[in-house]
Write an enzyme that holds these catalytic residues in place. Structure first.
Site, short mmCIF file in Angstrom:
data_model
loop_
_atom_site.label_atom_id
_atom_site.label_comp_id
_atom_site.label_asym_id
_atom_site.label_seq_id
_atom_site.Cartn_x
_atom_site.Cartn_y
_atom_site.Cartn_z
N HIS A 45 2.29 1.51 -0.37
CA HIS A 45 2.26 2.33 -0.88
C HIS A 45 0.86 2.90 -2.53
O HIS A 45 0.59 1.98 -2.65
CB HIS A 45 3.45 3.00 -1.11
N THR A 48 -4.15 4.56 -2.98
CA THR A 48 -4.83 3.63 -2.35
C THR A 48 -4.61 2.24 -2.30
O THR A 48 -4.88 1.59 -3.16
CB THR A 48 -6.31 3.74 -3.55
N ARG A 49 -5.48 1.57 -1.93
CA ARG A 49 -6.14 -0.17 -2.36
C ARG A 49 -7.43 -0.64 -1.72
O ARG A 49 -8.38 0.26 -1.67
CB ARG A 49 -5.46 -0.78 -0.73
N LYS A 262 -5.95 5.94 -11.56
CA LYS A 262 -5.26 5.10 -10.86
C LYS A 262 -6.16 3.53 -11.98
O LYS A 262 -7.29 3.56 -11.59
CB LYS A 262 -5.18 4.33 -9.95
N HIS A 266 -3.56 -6.47 -12.09
CA HIS A 266 -3.07 -7.26 -11.29
C HIS A 266 -2.59 -8.68 -11.27
O HIS A 266 -2.10 -9.69 -10.68
CB HIS A 266 -5.28 -8.39 -10.42
N CYS A 311 5.75 -1.41 -7.01
CA CYS A 311 5.09 -2.02 -5.52
C CYS A 311 5.82 -3.54 -5.77
O CYS A 311 6.22 -3.86 -7.47
CB CYS A 311 3.93 -1.25 -5.64
N LYS A 344 -6.12 -4.91 2.94
CA LYS A 344 -7.67 -4.87 3.25
C LYS A 344 -7.62 -5.07 4.14
O LYS A 344 -8.17 -4.89 5.17
CB LYS A 344 -8.05 -4.72 1.96
#
Length: 375
Positions: A45, A48-49, A262, A266, A311, A344
């Site tokens: 969620h 975007t990814r 956004k 990472h 997430c 992805k």
């Protein structure tokens, strides 16, 4: 009691694709999820990814990515939905660092088209970006972002159209192997399946405990900041970006709507003992780290936070996926431990799970992702 050819546990990013491919292949398939996908309780969620081909994590992922790109394109064509936006992906970091060196290695090995930028060229080509000192850039043009919820919804709609049964808000209490079938116990019923597919995200630590591969669940945070600078908008051709700094690896997206830009970190993350401990509570230290990054490297961006979500990453010891058939349970196929870079691949991984359940094999090279590497 319900019976089916294949039961799919978890119908988020990968599971939605698996259910769709299995239904299209003619299987009597049931998909189960503890929530109602697309939802914000797991890993798939946050609007975007990123999707990119010149993969710094390892060159062995590139053939899998080629397959994923084809499947995402096919899903767009089949459903008439726009899911992939090729904004390009700009990666910045030290020439010998994890991101740049790894990207170059994949690009060279697989002859991928990339464009390189010296330190002084980055700000000239991408106004509003201040690279870390002594860093270089790589732009991959055939890369960009996927719309997460729309991708999941598209696959679930496909699954329904081809006869799949989707049971939402249905947690699996347990599963067992009984002779030639799998028995799944929910709160209300028992399901018998000839084949079992598990792609449960962070819940894989429980569902696949007997795989005996340690997986760490990390709570990760996503932030959207208000933006008045045209330089950071998709309309001005600003790309998705990933920047390796001395303080960590940060990524973000061009502004695509009123929520702004956004951003997220990472690396890092807060370990949690189980998926049940996940919450949407902010982490002040993580947010401060992201805002320090924006002040230093995206100086035109506002510090006004518009939206926040959390997430989960489910991380293996080597940060590579777990994909295959269970070594002790023939007919149990899984995708787990996607380690924060898996969405992805969801289109390809769903097709692979379909192949394994229907034929026991796949032509896509996945041996490097087998859990046997840990034994």
């Amino acid at each position: 009691m319900l019976t089916c050819d294949v039961a799919v546990v978890g119908t988020g990013g990968v599971g939605s694709a698996a259910v769709a491919y299995l239904a299209r292949a003619g299987a009597n398939v049931i998909g189960l999820d503890r929530y109602s996908p697309p939802h914000n309780h797991g890993s798939s969620h946050g609007q975007t990814r990123v999707i990119r081909m010149a993969y710094f994590e390892h060159p062995d992922y590139v053939p899998l990515l080629r397959h994923a790109y084809r499947e995402w394109h096919d899903l767009e064509q089949t459903t008439g939905r726009k899911l992939y936006f090729p904004t390009g992906v700009l990666q910045i970091g030290p020439e010998a660092g994890e991101v740049i060196a790894g990207t170059l290695r994949s690009a060279q090995q697989h002859q991928l088209a990339i464009q390189r930028y010296a330190f002084d060229d980055i700000t000239r080509e991408f106004p509003g970006v201040v690279p870390p000192e002594a860093c270089v850039g790589i732009l991959e043009r055939d890369a960009g972002y996927l719309l997460v919820a729309e991708c999941i919804s598209a696959y679930l709609d496909q699954a329904r159209q081809h006869g799949a049964i989707l049971k939402n808000d249905t947690p699996i209490k347990s599963w067992t192997r009984n002779e030639d079938t799998f028995e799944l116990q929910t709160a209300d019923e028992v399901i018998h399946a000839k084949q079992l597919v598990i792609c449960g995200g962070a819940w894989a630590t429980q569902l696949l405990a007997d795989l005996n591969v340690p997986m760490t669940i990390l709570r990760k945070h996503l932030y959207w900041y208000a933006n008045d600078a045209a330089a950071y908008t998709q309309a001005s051709s600003f790309p998705v970006f990933l920047i390796e700094t001395l303080g960590g690896i940060y990524y973000g997206f061009p502004q695509i709507d009123r929520q702004g830009v956004k951003l997220a970190r990472h690396d890092g993350g807060e370990p949690i003992a189980s998926a049940q401990q996940q919450s949407q509570q902010e982490d002040a230290a993580d947010r401060a780290s992201v805002e320090t990054f924006t002040r230093n490297h995206l100086p035109l961006l506002s510090q006004d936070l518009v939206h926040h979500e959390a997430c989960m990453y489910t991380v293996t010891p080597d940060q590579h996926f777990l994909v295959g058939t269970h070594p002790e349970h023939d007919g149990l196929h899984f995708v787990a431990g996607l380690s924060g870079h898996g969405f992805k691949f969801a289109s390809a991984l769903g097709q692979i799970l379909c192949d394994l359940a229907m034929t026991g094999q796949t032509s896509v090279p996945i041996d490097f992702l087998s859990p046997r590497r840990f034994f």
